[in-house]
Design a protein around this motif. Sequence first.
Motif, PDB file in Angstrom:
ATOM      1  N   TYR A  73       0.860  -0.986  -0.061  1.00 23.54           N
ATOM      2  CA  TYR A  73      -0.048  -0.345   0.081  1.00 23.54           C
ATOM      3  C   TYR A  73       0.941   1.258   0.106  1.00 23.54           C
ATOM      4  O   TYR A  73       1.645   1.510   0.798  1.00 23.54           O
ATOM      5  N   SER A 128      -4.074  -7.539   6.334  1.00 26.00           N
ATOM      6  CA  SER A 128      -3.743  -7.685   4.931  1.00 26.00           C
ATOM      7  C   SER A 128      -4.131  -9.012   4.289  1.00 26.00           C
ATOM      8  O   SER A 128      -4.814  -9.069   2.974  1.00 26.00           O
ATOM      9  N   ARG A 170      -7.739  -9.632   4.087  1.00 27.44           N
ATOM     10  CA  ARG A 170      -8.595  -8.780   3.160  1.00 27.44           C
ATOM     11  C   ARG A 170      -8.567  -9.585   1.665  1.00 27.44           C
ATOM     12  O   ARG A 170      -9.347  -9.505   0.798  1.00 27.44           O
ATOM     13  N   MET A 207     -11.510  -8.529  -0.838  1.00 29.12           N
ATOM     14  CA  MET A 207     -11.700  -7.212  -0.757  1.00 29.12           C
ATOM     15  C   MET A 207     -10.390  -6.468  -1.426  1.00 29.12           C
ATOM     16  O   MET A 207     -10.640  -5.231  -2.050  1.00 29.12           O
ATOM     17  N   THR A 208      -9.133  -6.977  -1.355  1.00 34.39           N
ATOM     18  CA  THR A 208      -8.131  -6.467  -2.150  1.00 34.39           C
ATOM     19  C   THR A 208      -7.653  -7.678  -2.661  1.00 34.39           C
ATOM     20  O   THR A 208      -7.646  -8.884  -2.549  1.00 34.39           O
ATOM     21  N   GLU A 216     -17.323  -3.036   6.329  1.00 36.36           N
ATOM     22  CA  GLU A 216     -16.663  -4.313   5.716  1.00 36.36           C
ATOM     23  C   GLU A 216     -17.166  -5.377   6.116  1.00 36.36           C
ATOM     24  O   GLU A 216     -17.187  -6.286   5.461  1.00 36.36           O
ATOM     25  N   TYR A 243     -19.570  -5.555   3.161  1.00 30.12           N
ATOM     26  CA  TYR A 243     -18.861  -5.963   2.087  1.00 30.12           C
ATOM     27  C   TYR A 243     -18.785  -7.630   1.788  1.00 30.12           C
ATOM     28  O   TYR A 243     -18.663  -8.150   0.742  1.00 30.12           O
ATOM     29  N   ARG A 301     -13.377   1.157  -4.104  1.00 26.33           N
ATOM     30  CA  ARG A 301     -12.063   1.760  -4.168  1.00 26.33           C
ATOM     31  C   ARG A 301     -11.997   2.569  -3.013  1.00 26.33           C
ATOM     32  O   ARG A 301     -10.823   2.689  -2.193  1.00 26.33           O
ATOM     33  N   GLN A 359     -11.196   0.427  -0.027  1.00 25.03           N
ATOM     34  CA  GLN A 359      -9.840  -0.171  -0.025  1.00 25.03           C
ATOM     35  C   GLN A 359      -8.761   0.591   0.621  1.00 25.03           C
ATOM     36  O   GLN A 359      -7.752   0.382   0.528  1.00 25.03           O
ATOM     37  N   TYR A 389      -8.788   2.280   3.294  1.00 26.04           N
ATOM     38  CA  TYR A 389      -8.858   2.083   4.919  1.00 26.04           C
ATOM     39  C   TYR A 389      -8.656   3.309   5.591  1.00 26.04           C
ATOM     40  O   TYR A 389      -7.410   3.781   6.041  1.00 26.04           O
ATOM     41  N   ASP A 445     -15.338  -5.061 -11.186  1.00 29.80           N
ATOM     42  CA  ASP A 445     -14.806  -5.529  -9.852  1.00 29.80           C
ATOM     43  C   ASP A 445     -15.462  -6.730  -9.426  1.00 29.80           C
ATOM     44  O   ASP A 445     -16.638  -6.859  -9.607  1.00 29.80           O
TER      45      ASP A 445
END
Lengths: 310, 393
Positions: free
Chosen positions: A12, A43, A46, A51-52, B198, B201, B369, B372, B374, B393
Motif C-alpha cells: 500500500y 492484509s 482482506r 476485498m483486495t 466491511e 462487503y 475503491r 480499499q 482504509y 470488480d
Amino acid sequence: MQITVNDIQKSYATVQAVQGVSFQIRPGEIFALLGPNGAGKSSIIRMLVGMTRPDSGSISVQHGDEVFDHVPRRYLGYLPEDRGLYIDKSVEKNLRYLAQLHGLSATETEQQLEHWLAVFELTDRRKEELKQLSKGNQQKVQLIAAVIHRPALVILDEPFSGLDPINQEKVVQFLQRLRAEGMTVILSAHQMAMVEKLADHMLLMAKGKAVLAGTLSEIRTQAQPQPEVLIETERALTPAELEQWLPDLDWQLTAPQRLTLKLSGSGQLSDCLQRLLPHCPLRAVTMQNPDLHQLYLNAMSQHQQQEPAV
Amino acid sequence: MISKQSITVAKWEFLRFFKWKQQLISYLIMLGVMGAVFAWSYFVDEGRQQYRIAVPAGFAIESTEQFQFQQPTISFAEQLQQLQADETWHAVLEPTSEQVIIHTKAGKKWQQQLQTVLQEYYRQQYAAEQGWTEAQLTKLQQPVTLEMRFLDDNYKGKDRPEKLIALAVLFMLLIGLSTAFGQLLMSITGEKQQRVTEQLYAIVTPQQWIDGKVLGHSLSALKAMFTTTLMMLLGFVVGVLIFANKPLQLDWLNFGVLAWLLPFALLGVVLCATFMAAIAASIDDPNTSGKGAVMMITWLPLLFTYLVIDSPTGWAMTLLSWLPVTSFAAMPVRLAMVELPWWQPALSLLLLVATLYWLRRVAGRIFLRGMQMYGKEPSWGDIMRWALSNKVD
C-alpha cells in the motif's frame, strides 16, 4: 474448504504489507494467524475475502469441485477487525437483516437466531438496542452475525479483543463448536493461550513476512531447535562436579538442586541420566515445553535481531 | 437487474428512516400551526369591525359596512378630546385646501382601508367637478387590455395552468432531493463511522450495496414528495372549499403532461440519489470532509430550469431538457409549456436512463475503491480515475 496461498505480496503506497507469504489451510481445521500489530495479518485476510488482490503470488480456494481466487461471499462468514453493527437497532433486527442478506428464509433465520442467541445467552436481550449491551455482548452479536448462515469458512479477525476471560473462554468453546460442525476457521489473535488451545495450524508473522508455520509442536521445533530438560536432584550439585560428569553437554545449574540441559540429539537425555544417577539420586525429570506466548516472544526477538537496521 | 440483496438493503434503508409515528406527529403539529395561524388571523381581522369617523359638515360621503361617517355637532377640539379618551370616534377628519388630515390615536391596519375609501370619494368628487360621467371615470381608471398572440403553435403560453404543475414538480423535486441528501449522507458515512461497511462487503457486492442504498433513499425521497403533495392538495382543497367557499374545479389538470412528468421526476430522483451516494461513498469522515457540499450540485438543474422557466422555447431550456443530468427538471417544464413531438421526451428519457446506468456503475466502483483505502479519503483525482475506469470488480 481448502486454501492454498502461494508467495503472495501486497503493498500500500510505500508500505510493503505482505512479503512472499505461503501457507495452506486444510478443510475443517482452525488456522491461526499470529503476529504483532502491523504484521500483515489483516492484509492477508482482506486478500482472502477478495476485498483486495495480491500484487503477486496466488490464492487458491477449493470447495468441492469449485476453485476460486478468493473466498466467495456465499461460503464466507466474516468478523472484520474494523467491525460494528447498527447500534440504534435491536439485536434481533441487526441479525435478521444480515441473515436476509445472506439469503436465509424467514424460517431459517428464526431457527438460527434462536440457536445462536441461546448459545451466547442473549435470548432475553434480543429486543434490546445494540447500544444498550456491554462491549462483550456486542462482540457476541458480531460473532453470531458471522456464522448465522452456517458458512463453510469463517474468518475471525481478533475475536477475543474486548472480552473478559470468561467470555474469551466462551469464544473458545464457540470456535470448537464450529470446528466440530465441520466449518473451517481462520482466526487472527494476540491471545496466545486461547490460540494454543484451539489452533490446528498456525502462521506467525512479523513485518509482512512468515516467521514460523505449522502445528504447535512443529513451531516448537522450529522456534526451539534444542529442547530443554529440567532435572531436579536429591542433593545439591556443584559446577565442578557437573564439569566432570557432563563435560560434553550443554547444561546450566540454575539452583543447587536444579539443572537445565539443552538437548541436541536423540539419546542424549538417557545418556545424561545414566551418567548422573551413580553420583546422586534424582527427584524429577521434566521436559521444558515453552508455551506459545514464550515461543512467540522468542521468535519475535530473533526476527528483530535478524532484520537489518534501517 | 436489481438483485434480491439490493432489495433487502433498500427495504432496510427505507424503513430505517421511516419513523411513521414521528412523521404523523410532525404533520399534526404542522396542521395545528396552520390552524392556529388561521384562527389568529380571524380573531385579529379588523375588517369585520365598524369604525366611526367624524367628518366636517358638508362632507357628503356615504357610510359603508366598515366605516360609519358622522358629522358631529360638537367642536373640532372636542372631537379630538373624545378621540383621545377612546370615546365615540376612531378617527377625525380635518380637510384643508391642500390635503385631508386623518387624526387617529395610533396606527392600525383598518386605516389603509379608510384611505382607499377616501381616495375613491375624492376621485368621484373631482370627476363631478369636471363634469365627467360615471362611465368616463370608469374608463379612465381601467387599464388597457393587452392580449399576447403567439405565432408558434407549439407554445402554449406562459400563464397556463400547466406552468403551475411544472413549478410544483420543481418544488417537489427540491423536497425529494433535500430528503435524499440528508439521509444518504447520514446513512453511508454513518455506516462507515459505525464500522458496518466491511462486514456488509463480505455479504453483498459493492454494486448490490450501492443499488440498495440508492433505491431505498430514492423511495424515501419519493415518499417525502408524495406526502408533501398530499398535504398541499389537502390545503388547496380546504382553502377552496372552506375558506374561499368555491366549488373544486380540476378540469385544468392535464393528465397527458402528468404522465410524462412522473417518469422524469422518478428517474431524476434516482439519478441524483446515485450521484449523492457516489460522493458520500468517498467520504470517510463527514466532520472533516468537504465533499458533502458537492452533493448539493444535484440542486443546480432545478435552479437553472427555474431561471429560464419563462422562456421555455429558448435555447437554454432546450439544452437543459436534452442534457441527461438536467433533463429531469427541464423536460417536464418544457413539456408543460410547449407542445412537443412524443419522440423528444422519449429520447431524453432514454438518455437519462443510460446516464443513470453508467452512474450507478461509477458509484459502485467509488464505493469499493474508497473502502480499499482504509481510512484515507480519496482525492478528486482518484475519484475521477475510478469513474472513468472500465475495470470490472
